[in-house]
Design an enzyme around this catalytic site. Structure first.
Site, PDB file in Angstrom:
ATOM      1  N   SER A 116     -37.016  -0.625  36.638  1.00  0.00           N
ATOM      2  CA  SER A 116     -36.862   0.737  36.133  1.00  0.00           C
ATOM      3  C   SER A 116     -35.400   1.119  36.197  1.00  0.00           C
ATOM      4  O   SER A 116     -34.623   0.546  36.975  1.00  0.00           O
ATOM      5  CB  SER A 116     -37.676   1.710  37.000  1.00  0.00           C
ATOM      6  OG  SER A 116     -37.290   3.053  36.775  1.00  0.00           O
ATOM      7  N   TYR A 164     -37.912   4.265  46.288  1.00  0.00           N
ATOM      8  CA  TYR A 164     -38.330   3.813  44.959  1.00  0.00           C
ATOM      9  C   TYR A 164     -37.206   3.024  44.294  1.00  0.00           C
ATOM     10  O   TYR A 164     -37.437   1.957  43.727  1.00  0.00           O
ATOM     11  CB  TYR A 164     -38.711   5.013  44.093  1.00  0.00           C
ATOM     12  CG  TYR A 164     -39.101   4.648  42.671  1.00  0.00           C
ATOM     13  CD1 TYR A 164     -40.263   3.927  42.417  1.00  0.00           C
ATOM     14  CD2 TYR A 164     -38.309   5.022  41.589  1.00  0.00           C
ATOM     15  CE1 TYR A 164     -40.618   3.587  41.122  1.00  0.00           C
ATOM     16  CE2 TYR A 164     -38.657   4.690  40.291  1.00  0.00           C
ATOM     17  CZ  TYR A 164     -39.817   3.970  40.062  1.00  0.00           C
ATOM     18  OH  TYR A 164     -40.175   3.633  38.773  1.00  0.00           O
TER      19      TYR A 164
END
Length: 325
Positions: A161, A187
């Site tokens: 990502s 994350y």
């Protein structure tokens, strides 16, 4: 050392290309694929596109009931088998079942993930985002290496990502054992790990003519956002005050059908031959991040996610963690 192949190849596709468009000229008859998280969001559309082109697809599922309902919307050869990415014994059982059914595995798409969730521990105490997003897929891939080696030119796709830009690997405290937990930093670390994993895996697949890539699918509203309160998504600019997608999101976000396209491009494009371990976005190899660009936060790949030495260090750390799990 950065990956020298991290240069766009002008694929002819674009940010809003769909998975069906990417696979239009691709025949997957006779190919087998495993897609984690393949019964919701991007994963479901990835499975649908693969099955529509003739691939046999196996979907590991943590929730058989939910999977049965969503996978029933797909026509084609799709099978669900139980597996939980946070449970190494479950991963081993799944890999054993797959090995009994297949003689080789052509595609492994490590799509499942969690994002910005409260601090939880999985396995032997791993921080959950690192544990599920990276270590679960690391364990699964290691368990399936024999099947990948038995296939002709297999590919592994790891979903990273643009969130990788938030944080490199926190080598001194990966599991947040001594420092204060930050859900977004965690994350970011996990998404960096996904990119570095593909980098290191590509060298291990080379002997069997295999390739591995990481991809940023783009911004998409999927169940990945389930841990984010509405107020936080408003603050991020993803939602308006009315709770509906903001103008920014409408312009920049993709549909799930568009969001699966870079994954499918990485899994099948002949343009990626010889480009092992690269990070892709918008159906192309991503360029290194231009730190002076106003869009640096959203486009390109940061050096810490393409560093060969960091990738090898993470592989060694991950193997050690797996040995004591």
């Amino acid at each position: 050392m950065a990956n020298a192949d991290q240069v766009p190849v002008n694929s002819g596709f674009h940010a809003k290309s769909t998975g069906a468009e990417v696979l239009a000229e691709i025949d997957l008859a006779g190919k087998t694929a495993v897609v984690t998280g393949g019964y919701s969001g991007l994963g479901l559309e990835t499975v649908r596109a693969l099955a529509n082109k003739g691939a046999t697809v196996i979907v590991p599922v943590r929730s058989p009931e939910k999977a049965a309902e969503t996978l029933a919307t797909i026509s084609g050869d799709v099978t669900a088998l139980p597996m939980d990415l946070s449970d190494n014994r479950s991963i081993a059982r799944f890999a054993g079942q797959v090995a009994e059914e297949l003689s080789g595995l052509d595609l492994l798409i490590n799509n499942a993930g969690i994002m910005a969730c409260p601090l939880e521990r999985v396995g032997p105490g791993w921080e959950s985002q690192f544990g599920v997003n990276h270590m679960g897929h690391f364990a699964l891939t290691k368990a399936l290496m024999g099947l990948l080696a038995a296939a002709e030119a297999p590919r592994v796709v790891s979903l990273s990502s643009t969130g990788h830009k938030i944080s490199p690997i926190r080598w001194d405290d990966i599991q947040y054992e001594t420092s204060e937990y930050d859900k977004w930093q965690a994350y970011g670390q996990a998404k960096t790990a996904n990119a570095l994993f593909a980098n290191a895996l590509s060298r291990r697949l080379k002997v069997t003519n295999g390739l591995a890539f990481s991809v940023h699918p783009g911004g998409i509203f999927t169940p990945l956002q389930r841990h984010l309160p509405k107020e936080e998504m408003i603050a991020l600019g993803w939602l308006g005050e009315d709770g509906e997608p903001s103008e920014l999101a409408k312009q920049g976000f993709k549909t799930p059908e568009q969001g699966c396209s870079t994954t499918l491009w990485a899994a099948t494009s002949p343009l990626l031959e010889g480009k092992a371990g690269v990070y892709c976005e918008d159906c192309d190899i991503a360029a290194p991040t231009d730190m002076y660009s106003p869009t640096a936060r959203f486009f390109g790949v940061n050096a810490h996610a393409t560093d060969d030495d960091a990738a090898e260090r993470l592989w060694s750390v991950s193997e050690a963690l797996l040995e004591v799990a």
